[in-house]
Design an enzyme around this catalytic site. Structure first.
Site, PDB file in Angstrom:
ATOM      1  N   ILE A   1      -7.809  86.085 -11.832  1.00 57.67           N
ATOM      2  CA  ILE A   1      -6.387  85.817 -12.145  1.00 57.67           C
ATOM      3  C   ILE A   1      -6.469  85.501 -13.377  1.00 57.67           C
ATOM      4  O   ILE A   1      -5.807  85.328 -14.066  1.00 57.67           O
ATOM      5  CB  ILE A   1      -6.677  84.648 -11.100  1.00 57.67           C
TER       6      ILE A   1
ATOM      7  N   THR B   1      -5.186  75.635 -11.285  1.00 60.82           N
ATOM      8  CA  THR B   1      -5.123  76.202  -9.753  1.00 60.82           C
ATOM      9  C   THR B   1      -6.674  77.030  -9.269  1.00 60.82           C
ATOM     10  O   THR B   1      -5.917  77.742  -8.281  1.00 60.82           O
ATOM     11  CB  THR B   1      -3.898  77.870 -10.051  1.00 60.82           C
ATOM     12  N   ALA B   2      -7.479  76.537  -9.530  1.00 61.11           N
ATOM     13  CA  ALA B   2      -8.678  76.836  -9.964  1.00 61.11           C
ATOM     14  C   ALA B   2      -8.968  76.278  -8.146  1.00 61.11           C
ATOM     15  O   ALA B   2      -9.407  75.952  -6.932  1.00 61.11           O
ATOM     16  CB  ALA B   2      -9.390  77.669 -10.753  1.00 61.11           C
ATOM     17  N   ARG B   3     -10.599  75.167  -8.820  1.00 59.53           N
ATOM     18  CA  ARG B   3     -10.989  73.793  -7.849  1.00 59.53           C
ATOM     19  C   ARG B   3     -10.793  72.360  -7.815  1.00 59.53           C
ATOM     20  O   ARG B   3     -10.695  72.275  -9.249  1.00 59.53           O
ATOM     21  CB  ARG B   3     -12.020  75.157  -7.653  1.00 59.53           C
TER      22      ARG B   3
ATOM     23  N   ASP C   1      -2.884  72.308  -8.756  1.00 57.05           N
ATOM     24  CA  ASP C   1      -1.872  73.192  -7.338  1.00 57.05           C
ATOM     25  C   ASP C   1      -3.249  73.234  -6.221  1.00 57.05           C
ATOM     26  O   ASP C   1      -3.219  73.273  -5.402  1.00 57.05           O
ATOM     27  CB  ASP C   1      -2.179  74.758  -7.329  1.00 57.05           C
TER      28      ASP C   1
ATOM     29  N   GLU D   1      -7.168  68.120   0.746  1.00 58.13           N
ATOM     30  CA  GLU D   1      -5.514  68.389   1.465  1.00 58.13           C
ATOM     31  C   GLU D   1      -4.981  68.161   2.475  1.00 58.13           C
ATOM     32  O   GLU D   1      -5.571  68.869   3.819  1.00 58.13           O
ATOM     33  CB  GLU D   1      -5.802  70.086   0.523  1.00 58.13           C
TER      34      GLU D   1
ATOM     35  N   HIS E   1      -0.854  73.975  -2.998  1.00 60.80           N
ATOM     36  CA  HIS E   1      -2.063  75.000  -2.878  1.00 60.80           C
ATOM     37  C   HIS E   1      -0.783  75.875  -2.442  1.00 60.80           C
ATOM     38  O   HIS E   1      -1.518  77.059  -1.665  1.00 60.80           O
ATOM     39  CB  HIS E   1      -3.481  74.190  -1.464  1.00 60.80           C
ATOM     40  N   ILE E   2      -0.361  76.589  -3.130  1.00 63.61           N
ATOM     41  CA  ILE E   2       0.490  77.539  -3.043  1.00 63.61           C
ATOM     42  C   ILE E   2       0.659  78.727  -3.967  1.00 63.61           C
ATOM     43  O   ILE E   2       1.245  79.730  -4.022  1.00 63.61           O
ATOM     44  CB  ILE E   2       2.037  77.422  -3.167  1.00 63.61           C
ATOM     45  N   GLY E   3      -0.927  78.649  -4.502  1.00 66.68           N
ATOM     46  CA  GLY E   3      -0.735  79.729  -5.820  1.00 66.68           C
ATOM     47  C   GLY E   3      -0.360  81.248  -4.984  1.00 66.68           C
ATOM     48  O   GLY E   3      -0.292  81.748  -6.138  1.00 66.68           O
TER      49      GLY E   3
END
Length: 315
Positions: free
Chosen positions: A155, A233-235, A259, A264, A282-284
């Site tokens: 990524i 967008t990772a953690r 994200d 969540e 969380h749509i990555g």
């Protein structure tokens, strides 16, 4: 004893034709609650009798693995495995497989989209117009900006390629320094501290630190350039959300685009509702293309491990 559990939200929210590949060789498919992260209690109730598990990002406790008496393999439809109790899995000889860079394109594109959204204040302009206003906040351009890309695997490497092609000055950090197959004049390898301190924009594409501590805490944020943009967008645990909120309130951080959240969906919306936070759900990797690639790879791993069992059962 011929069941496979499916838990990723991208696959429980509706039928996916790839799942038929498992049914065609004799496996019974069971799924968790549609479009929701399964709880520990739900996993404990569903896993007995399952030999395979196509898993998502849900936290998995040792108690869950203890209940999975027949489990032989967990196949992730993504790359991360820090939600899994790896020591318990090793003790039980339960295999773990990941989908490699199957969702890399989707996550990388979202990260770049969030960078542009933060630079140009897109969500604020959209919300203001919908409320009858005409907000005009001066933005900044990406070209020439110093962007720290933290983690340059499948990524992060794609993010480096995109940003360098768009004219950003990329400061790359990755202990492995993989071959990104782009000219060294388009990016610079740096140590973590220097990359963070010199960046106008920081974007995370790495696993958690072995210590479990966040990379960005109050002390580290104090060393960053004033008005830095941070994209995650990772953690969620890569940052201290409380320190991020304090940095936003003080003006040390211009924007935080994320994200991922500690919980969540988040019950505490203090951070998500901040006017300079851009939040996505969380749509990555949640694109048609990424879901298709990741599902195909995850099922390949399940079939490779379990097909002999399926054939014996059918026979």
């Amino acid at each position: 004893m011929n069941r496979i559990l499916i838990t990723p939200r991208s696959l429980t929210s509706g039928p996916h034709p790839q799942i038929d590949r498992l049914r065609d060789v004799g496996f019974e498919i069971i799924t968790s609650t549609p479009n929701a992260l399964p709880s520990e209690a739900e996993l404990i109730s569903l896993l007995p009798g399952c030999v395979g598990w196509l898993a998502g990002i849900e936290p998995v406790s040792p108690q869950v693995i203890a209940a999975a008496r027949d489990l032989r393999i967990i196949s992730r439809n993504g790359t991360g495995i820090d939600n899994l109790p790896l020591d318990d899995l090793r003790k039980r000889n339960i295999a773990v497989a990941t989908a490699g860079g199957a969702n890399a394109g989707g996550v990388a594109e979202l990260a770049v989209a969030l960078i542009f959204s933060a630079l140009r204040h897109v969500p604020a302009a959209d919300a203001g117009i919908k409320q009858g206003g005409w907000p005009r906040r001066r933005g900044r351009e990406l070209r020439g900006r110093h962007v720290a890309v933290i983690g340059c695997g499948a990524i992060g490497g794609e993010v480096v390629r995109m940003l360098s092609a768009l004219g950003a000055r990329v400061l790359a950090y990755d202990p492995a320094q993989p071959d990104l197959r782009i000219g060294a004049d388009r990016f610079t390898w740096m140590d973590l501290g220097t990359a963070l301190r010199e960046a106008d924009i920081i974007t995370f594409h790495c696993p958690l630190q072995k210590t479990g501590k966040p990379i960005l805490d109050a002390a580290t944020i104090a060393t960053l350039r004033p008005g830095v943009l941070i994209v995650n967008t990772a953690r969620a645990a890569l940052v201290d959300e409380g320190a991020i909120l304090a940095g936003l309130n003080s003006g040390a951080i211009e924007s935080y685009a994320t994200d991922v959240f500690d919980e969540e969906p988040p019950k505490d919306l203090t951070l998500a509702r901040h006017p300079r936070v851009i939040a996505t759900s969380h749509i990555g990797g949640f694109t048609d293309e990424s879901v298709e690639r990741a599902t195909s790879v995850a099922i390949d791993h399940l079939l490779a491990a379990l097909r002999p069992m399926a054939k014996a059962h059918v026979g």
